[in-house]
Scaffold this motif. Structure first.
Motif, PDB file in Angstrom:
ATOM      1  N   ASN A 197      33.501 -30.107  23.958  1.00 57.83           N
ATOM      2  CA  ASN A 197      34.506 -30.710  23.181  1.00 57.83           C
ATOM      3  C   ASN A 197      35.673 -30.028  24.832  1.00 57.83           C
ATOM      4  O   ASN A 197      36.061 -31.612  24.861  1.00 57.83           O
ATOM      5  N   LYS A 198      35.863 -29.088  24.901  1.00 61.21           N
ATOM      6  CA  LYS A 198      36.848 -29.061  26.307  1.00 61.21           C
ATOM      7  C   LYS A 198      36.678 -28.056  27.348  1.00 61.21           C
ATOM      8  O   LYS A 198      35.549 -27.071  26.558  1.00 61.21           O
ATOM      9  N   TRP A 199      36.041 -28.316  28.351  1.00 61.63           N
ATOM     10  CA  TRP A 199      35.630 -27.371  29.466  1.00 61.63           C
ATOM     11  C   TRP A 199      37.144 -26.863  30.233  1.00 61.63           C
ATOM     12  O   TRP A 199      37.995 -27.748  30.137  1.00 61.63           O
ATOM     13  N   HIS A 200      37.371 -26.195  30.099  1.00 60.49           N
ATOM     14  CA  HIS A 200      38.257 -25.057  31.213  1.00 60.49           C
ATOM     15  C   HIS A 200      38.118 -24.829  32.396  1.00 60.49           C
ATOM     16  O   HIS A 200      37.305 -23.970  32.313  1.00 60.49           O
ATOM     17  N   VAL A 244      35.947 -20.958  37.638  1.00 58.45           N
ATOM     18  CA  VAL A 244      35.216 -20.565  37.068  1.00 58.45           C
ATOM     19  C   VAL A 244      35.611 -22.386  35.730  1.00 58.45           C
ATOM     20  O   VAL A 244      36.685 -22.703  35.531  1.00 58.45           O
ATOM     21  N   VAL A 245      34.285 -22.576  34.849  1.00 57.79           N
ATOM     22  CA  VAL A 245      34.153 -23.618  34.088  1.00 57.79           C
ATOM     23  C   VAL A 245      33.530 -23.350  33.450  1.00 57.79           C
ATOM     24  O   VAL A 245      32.650 -22.225  33.106  1.00 57.79           O
ATOM     25  N   VAL A 287      40.085 -29.650  30.850  1.00 62.16           N
ATOM     26  CA  VAL A 287      41.455 -28.706  30.417  1.00 62.16           C
ATOM     27  C   VAL A 287      41.447 -28.136  31.882  1.00 62.16           C
ATOM     28  O   VAL A 287      40.319 -26.564  32.168  1.00 62.16           O
ATOM     29  N   THR A 288      42.738 -28.553  32.650  1.00 64.01           N
ATOM     30  CA  THR A 288      43.127 -27.564  33.714  1.00 64.01           C
ATOM     31  C   THR A 288      44.331 -27.749  34.232  1.00 64.01           C
ATOM     32  O   THR A 288      45.244 -27.454  33.483  1.00 64.01           O
ATOM     33  N   ILE A 302      46.981 -24.724  23.501  1.00 61.73           N
ATOM     34  CA  ILE A 302      45.497 -26.111  23.692  1.00 61.73           C
ATOM     35  C   ILE A 302      44.603 -25.363  24.468  1.00 61.73           C
ATOM     36  O   ILE A 302      43.291 -25.555  23.813  1.00 61.73           O
ATOM     37  N   SER A 303      44.795 -24.015  25.622  1.00 65.10           N
ATOM     38  CA  SER A 303      43.408 -23.794  25.749  1.00 65.10           C
ATOM     39  C   SER A 303      43.373 -22.442  25.165  1.00 65.10           C
ATOM     40  O   SER A 303      41.869 -21.993  26.012  1.00 65.10           O
TER      41      SER A 303
END
Ligand SMILES: [Zn+2]
Ligand SMILES: [Zn+2]
Length: 321
Positions: A180-183, A200-201, A240-241, A270-271
């Motif tokens: 879904n998401k990578w932060h 970091v990811v 997400v950044t 969201i994070s």
């Protein structure tokens, strides 16, 4: 004698414009060789076929190079009406992350101690935040095994290449294809008093670190490196950044099909506090280590910390005291 080569002539394979002249073909056309990927080509002979430019993803027509940047090419559709522009990454131009420069032992040979003891030491060091002296004392008190804190300090670093090998294999068994998401975020660490950034990811579904990078810089070149490494594992629906401008182009170029969500702060809903929670765990451990004394040692230690965070931590609660 060396005339400069027209900057618009690019390698059809990797889009480099760093070229050698490579003699002429039998029809008198100038031949070139790419300095980067060694491909030989003749730009003038059959331009349409040899150019190897991608087709316009909107209308399927041919494209031309609008701008040739260091890490990517911006193509534009030949059809003036369509005028679509898109990016293509030049992966060979993006350097590796610091995770590619982990140095040390690649096997357990010539180690006098059993492997389980080394694993135990690593766990105490990376998950419980124990100091090397405390671990040495613990081994003496409860196991009657004498291992000096100096030996322990070397163990926690020198097996990193082996664990990197294991980590690469394990990460490949996990599917990040439908993530879904990578932060993505960076935090400051000090090496010999000098400021560095740990990038970091993190994958939101598994809560695993899919890529990291240690660097003195915080610019978009570094963002390209860490995101390019993460990209080998998958393609999340969103990246997400925070609003650091360094992320804009790398996300657009490397993850063109993902949404780029920019949050004001990683404390936003969201994070999911994913990044915050990793950095908190990391910083607690980092504080107990009182800083790092060299880049190589920091790079090994941080990788080992990430390995334990990814693959050991979850299960350690089973036998926690
Ligand atoms: Zn090339
Ligand atoms: Zn088009």
């Amino acid at each position: 004698m060396s005339k400069t080569i027209n900057k618009n002539i690019v390698c059809p394979r990797c889009f480099s414009n760093e070229l050698y002249r490579f003699g002429k073909d039998k029809n008198g056309y100038q031949k070139y060789q790419c300095k980067i990927c060694k491909r030989q080509f003749i730009p003038d002979a059959k331009p349409r076929k040899l150019k190897g430019y991608p087709r316009c993803p909107k209308c399927g027509k041919g494209t031309f190079i609008h701008h040739n940047y260091k890490y990517y090419v911006q193509f534009r559709c030949n059809d003036k009406k369509c005028n679509h522009s898109f990016y293509q990454v030049k992966p060979k131009f993006i350097n590796s992350t610091s995770s590619k420069s982990i140095l040390g032992k690649t096997d357990f040979s010539k180690i006098r101690f059993p492997v389980y003891l080394i694993i135990l030491v690593l766990r105490l060091y990376y998950l419980d935040g124990s100091s090397t002296r405390k671990i040495s004392k613990h081994l003496m008190d409860s196991w009657n095994i004498k291992i000096s804190h100096v030996t322990i300090a070397s163990w926690v670093k020198k097996f990193a290449p082996m664990f990197k090998f294991i980590s690469n294999k394990l990460l490949k068994t996990i599917s990040f294809k439908n993530s879904n998401k990578w932060h993505v975020d960076e935090t400051v660490v000090f090496i010999n008093g000098k400021k560095y950034y740990l990038w970091v990811v993190i994958d939101s579904d598994t809560r695993m670190i899919v890529a990291y990078h240690l660097s003195p810089y915080r610019n978009s070149s570094e963002a390209f490196k860490v995101l390019n490494e993460a990209k080998n594992l998958g393609n999340p629906k969103a990246i997400v950044t925070d609003r650091l401008p360094s992320y804009n182009i790398p996300v657009k170029v490397l993850f063109s099909s993902s949404e780029h969500i920019k949050v004001k702060s990683f404390k936003d809903d969201i994070s999911n506090n994913l990044i915050e929670s990793f950095f908190k765990t990391f910083k607690d451990w980092y504080k107990s280590k009182k800083g790092f004394n060299s880049f190589n040692s920091a790079n090994n230690l941080i990788f080992m910390f990430i390995f334990h965070y990814n693959f050991v931590r979850i299960h350690s609660s089973l036998d926690n005291k």
